[in-house]
Design an enzyme around this catalytic site. Structure first.
Site, PDB file in Angstrom:
ATOM      1  N   GLY A 502       0.840  -1.197   0.000  1.00 25.53           N
ATOM      2  CA  GLY A 502       0.000   0.000   0.000  1.00 25.53           C
ATOM      3  C   GLY A 502       0.864   1.232   0.000  1.00 25.53           C
ATOM      4  O   GLY A 502       2.093   1.133  -0.051  1.00 25.53           O
ATOM      5  N   ASP A 629      -6.368   6.863   1.687  1.00 22.16           N
ATOM      6  CA  ASP A 629      -6.031   5.872   0.662  1.00 22.16           C
ATOM      7  C   ASP A 629      -7.128   4.819   0.571  1.00 22.16           C
ATOM      8  O   ASP A 629      -6.867   3.623   0.543  1.00 22.16           O
ATOM      9  CB  ASP A 629      -4.664   5.236   0.961  1.00 22.16           C
TER      10      ASP A 629
END
Ligand SMILES: *[C@@H]1O[C@H](CO)[C@@H](O)[C@H](O)[C@H]1NC(C)=O
Ligand SMILES: *[C@@H]1O[C@H](CO)[C@@H](O)[C@H](O)[C@H]1NC(C)=O
Ligand SMILES: *[C@@H]1O[C@H](CO)[C@@H](O)[C@H](O)[C@H]1NC(C)=O
Ligand SMILES: *[C@@H]1O[C@H](CO)[C@@H](O)[C@H](O)[C@H]1NC(C)=O
Ligand SMILES: *[C@@H]1O[C@H](CO)[C@@H](O)[C@H](O)[C@H]1NC(C)=O
Ligand SMILES: *[C@@H]1O[C@H](CO)[C@@H](O)[C@H](O)[C@H]1NC(C)=O
Ligand SMILES: *[C@@H]1O[C@H](CO)[C@@H](O)[C@H](O)[C@H]1NC(C)=O
Ligand SMILES: *[C@@H]1O[C@H](CO)[C@@H](O)[C@H](O)[C@H]1NC(C)=O
Ligand SMILES: *[C@@H]1O[C@H](CO)[C@@H](O)[C@H](O)[C@H]1NC(C)=O
Length: 820
Positions: A502, A629
């Site tokens: 990520g 995110d």
């Protein structure tokens, strides 16, 4: 007498009509009623008491034994001659209630042709044109009750509109003395009135959108209360997490505002909360000037503010007086901070002040007795979110209630300097000397035992369980797991066990770990967990990191992945999460073979779950966490396909706890990032709303945000969705897989909400509380979305986004996006 007998006769005839509509030429009579489609509400004629000789037209819950009336049409004009009273649709005045003599008792006063009236399952009675436009609704004319999903318009252009008015008594619906509305002297608070006098005051608002979770604390039900500020209009509304439960918010004839929920097992209305609280000093001004109603003890009781004493100890209404008079100019003053307060009434609001300016303003003006401050915006998008209140007169109607209130800063005289002074002259120098001496000795010791000690201190710090009280008050035991254990169990972070990557680091490994009763991490056997190894460069000290992690670990919500522990070792920072064996949402959504698991009800459940998780992060957690995110691969699914947001709070760990800021590090995933974030690095809760909108469109369509499979004219899903929506072809956007098997209105509503979330300007996007509200309430009218132009125009020739195209660190000067 004849009338009276006829009346009794009428009431004994079973009510027969079961249509949900009232149409031209088909009036209803006292023996008939309308019943909403799902059988939830009924509309008809009712006598308010068993032997009453008046009739009223109203709406009540149909399915429950006790007739509970929630709306009355002709409350001050009862039907006294019921023989041939009718409620009818007319061409000239819309809906008309008239009696046998032709007297008009009530009308909607709207002249239209061809309209019909429909009773909806929400309890709303609407007058509808043949083309589906509603031109009048009972929800706009409430009597004493707000129902779930009803938009209660409190004010329009600062003018007070909405008012609930209680019945005169429990069996008399006519306009009573008690009412509820915004306070005309400040739209920051609501007030229950007895005639024109304040009877009970709600707290002063501390944020634009309130969102509560009030229900029996151990049930799984939530009540969401929302204030919706749409420029000129301020609405109040509430919803309940289980919409099949009957609820109502009613101002009863004694002036008590009550939230009630129907309990099917005991067949009665269950009181969830009421204001004023029973037997309390919550009635307006009960404790007199400078007194407050204290809820922190076993029973609520009047007390004096700090620095005050009772005027007459036996009478609470006489209030309190200062122990030490304030002397303006001479002598000093100080401010004491009183926590957890419902701040007093009769304040002045000073616009556009920071906290420090507000404090200075009050401190510099002798007539200012107290101040309080709040920042109304959690998203940072209001022109002036500051809420600086000052008091110059008596402080009346305060309350103290744990966890609900805010700080009140109160001006008091400096304690007198007299005999104590001499004592101080002796004590102070001695204390100072001793302190100095201690310091010198300590420094010496420290220097000598230097290195050794550092090691020990560090160890202690790392293994010390978190005890921060910021969230719950209770000590949360939190495991800090040793790095050695993790290395051993993961074959030194062997790539073969990598789960994903990520923006902030790699979700590195899963391995079994056992967490014992002492919350100490032990390896081998036990629960499986996932470990996230953070990228370097969080720029945070160990202690700061530890505090953040402990705070975030306390966030618990069914739609968030649980953080179980962490590990700090030199520069390594690792987070240990619960492990969910199902994969992330993207693995289902974009995979032709797994897609079949996601039928429409499941998708809708996932959408609502994500929205609630995000709402919790933004508002209910009290930390205001911006995810930054959010994307399909960050949504994990449990065995029942409930969504769980992962990676939340990471942004906070990396950037401290700013809520709205500009950053030169644009971290996120291309396509999910809002225009203002991509262009200017500005992020706020509304950037998350944007990402949520994108995600929602992906879930509905089964298409990736920048999939090249879209028709050649469209470079992004948002532009594509907008075009189809605008042209009335929204069905084409829906994932072909479920189109045939389910009714589509929910999916269309989702597309509409999604388009509202991806609007270019952050102010246009709804907050997550509104999103949850819009998804839960089919009856809410949604505003028309504006065209999202930014990404439509931009994306020629840019790369297609893949999971790897993560902008981990992109300084603005080297951003790869095209300039404007
Ligand atoms: C009204 O009548 C119902 C049923 O006959 C009875 O249960 C109820 O107690 C009565 N209410 C009053 C106020 O008399
Ligand atoms: C109402 O208007 C419709 C259409 O103009 C007409 O057909 C109808 O006769 C009118 N009804 C009454 C009661 O005036
Ligand atoms: C429905 O008709 C009314 C008046 O005839 C008109 O004002 C309104 O715009 C129409 N609504 C739609 C959705 O066509
Ligand atoms: C409401 O006001 C009236 C008239 O001022 C007063 O008699 C009555 O006691 C008040 N009711 C309550 C519950 O305070
Ligand atoms: C809530 O907790 C109380 C006391 O702990 C218990 O008596 C009650 O049954 C619980 N209610 C529910 C719905 O679990
Ligand atoms: C209450 O229970 C009855 C039967 O037990 C059921 O028919 C009804 O649907 C239930 N109502 C609600 C609102 O749950
Ligand atoms: C708020 O005050 C600042 C200076 O303190 C000023 O620059 C700004 O224009 C003011 N904003 C509004 C909306 O009045
Ligand atoms: C102090 O505050 C009062 C009330 O707000 C105001 O009338 C007065 O002008 C202020 N005095 C000064 C010196 O600012
Ligand atoms: C209010 O909070 C927002 C978001 O945290 C922040 O941007 C803004 O500067 C704050 N305003 C004031 C006046 O403190």
């Amino acid at each position: 007498m004849v009338y009276f007998l006829m009346f009794l006769l009428l009431l004994s005839i079973p009510l027969c009509k079961t249509d949900d509509q009232l149409t031209l030429g088909k009036p209803i009579f006292p023996s008939e009623m309308l019943i909403s489609k799902g059988g939830i509400f009924a509309l008809g004629f009712f006598p308010p008491a068993n032997f009453s000789n008046s009739l009223y037209v109203g709406v009540w819950f149909h399915n429950i034994p006790q007739r509970t009336v929630v709306w009355v049409a002709n409350r001050d004009n009862p039907i006294t001659t019921p023989s041939s009273a009718t409620l009818a649709i007319t061409n000239s005045s819309g809906m008309v209630l008239s009696d046998s003599q032709g007297h008009i008792l009530w009308t909607t006063k709207i002249s239209v042709t061809g309209a019909s009236a429909v009773l909806l399952d929400t309890g709303n009675f609407v007058l509808r044109l043949p083309n589906g436009t509603d031109i009048w609704q009972s929800f706009d004319h409430p009597t004493d009750t707000i129902l779930a999903g009803m938009m209660f318009l409190m004010s329009y252009k600062s003018e007070i509109i909405g008012r609930l008015t209680a019945w005169r008594s429990h069996d008399d619906p006519s306009t009573g003395d008690f009412s509820f509305s915004l306070d005309p002297s400040s739209d920051l608070q609501g007030m229950t009135w007895n005639g024109t006098k304040p009877y009970c005051r709600n707290g002063v608002r501390t944020s634009v959108t309130v969102s509560g979770a009030q229900y029996p604390s151990n049930s799984s039900l939530f009540m969401y209360q929302t204030l919706i500020d749409s420029g000129n209009k301020l609405y109040y509304s509430y919803t309940v997490s289980d919409s099949s439960i009957y609820t109502r918010l009613t101002l009863d004839s004694t002036g008590t505002m009550m939230f009630l929920s129907w309990d099917n097992s005991s067949s009665s209305w269950m009181l969830i909360f009421q204001r004023p609280a029973a037997g309390s000093c919550e009635v307006y001004g009960s404790c007199g000037p400078f007194g407050y109603c204290d809820f922190t003890g076993a029973v609520p009781a009047c007390r004096c503010l700090d620095g005050f004493e009772p005027v007459d100890p036996s009478i609470s209404q006489s209030g309190c007086r200062r122990k030490e008079e304030l002397r303006c100019g001479e002598g000093g003053h100080r401010f004491v901070s009183l926590p957890d307060m419902k701040v007093p009434d009769k304040f002045l609001q000073i616009r556009n002040r920071s906290f420090d300016q507000c404090a200075a303003e009050c401190s510099s003006n002798c007539s200012c007795k107290a101040y309080a401050y709040a920042n109304l915006s959690s998203g940072g998008t209001m022109a002036d979110p500051s809420r600086c209140l000052v008091w110059t007169g008596e402080l009346v109607d305060s309350e103290k209630k744990a966890s609900l209130g805010e700080n009140l800063y109160l001006r008091l005289a400096e304690p007198p300097v007299g005999k104590k002074n001499r004592l101080l002259k002796i004590v102070v120098p001695i204390t100072v000397c001793m302190l100095l001496l201690t310091c010198i000795v300590l420094t010496w010791i420290c220097k000598h035992r230097g290195k050794q000690n550092k090691e020990i201190q560090k160890r202690l710090m790392l293994e010390y369980p978190g005890t921060s009280n910021e969230l719950g008050g209770e000590n949360v035991k939190f495991p800090f797991i040793s790095f050695g254990d993790i290395v051993a169990a993961t074959d030194n972070f062997c790539e073969s066990n990598l789960l994903g990557r990520g923006g902030f680091g790699k979700v590195y490994k899963r391995f079994p770990i056992y967490i014992d009763d002492n919350m100490k991490g032990i390896l081998e056997g036990g629960t499986e967990v996932a470990v996230k190894r953070l990228n370097e460069g969080s720029g945070q000290g160990i202690e700061e990191f530890r505090n953040e992690v402990v705070l975030i670990a306390k966030l618990q919500h069914r739609n968030l992945v649980r953080l179980l522990g962490c590990c700090i070792h030199e520069d390594e920072k690792l987070l240990i999460y619960e492990y969910l064996p199902n994969k992330s949402l993207d693995a289902f959504l974009f995979d032709a073979t797994r897609k079949y698991v996601l039928d429409w009800p499941t998708r809708f459940k996932i959408i609502k779950g994500i929205a609630k998780g995000l709402l919790y992060l933004h508002q209910d957690s009290r930390l205001t966490i911006i995810h930054r995110d959010l994307k399909a691969s960050n949504i994990l699914l449990d065995t029942e396909m409930n969504p769980k947001i992962s990676d939340f709070g990471i942004a906070r760990i990396f950037h401290g706890n700013q809520q709205q800021a500009n950053t030169t590090r644009v971290v996120g995933t291309y396509g999910y990032m809002s225009p203002e974030y991509v262009l200017g690095g500005a992020f706020s809760v509304k950037s998350d709303t944007y990402s949520f909108g994108v995600l929602l469109l992906e879930i509905v369509s089964g298409l990736k945000i920048s999939s090249s499979k879209l028709t050649p004219n469209f470079f992004s899903l948002t532009a594509y969705a907008w075009r189809l929506w605008k042209d009335g072809n929204a069905t084409e956007l829906l994932d072909k897989f479920f189109v045939d098997s389910y009714p589509l209105h929910e999916a269309f509503r989702c597309i509409h909400v999604g388009l509202l979330c991806v609007q270019d300007h952050p102010n246009d996007r709804p907050s997550m509380s509104s999103v949850v509200f819009m998804l839960e309430n089919e009856s809410t009218l949604l505003p028309a979305p504006k065209q999202p132009v930014y990404f439509e125009m931009k994306n020629h020739g840019t790369q297609e986004a893949t999971e790897e195209s993560v902008y981990s660190v992109n300084t603005m000067s080297t951003t790869t996006l095209e300039g404007r």
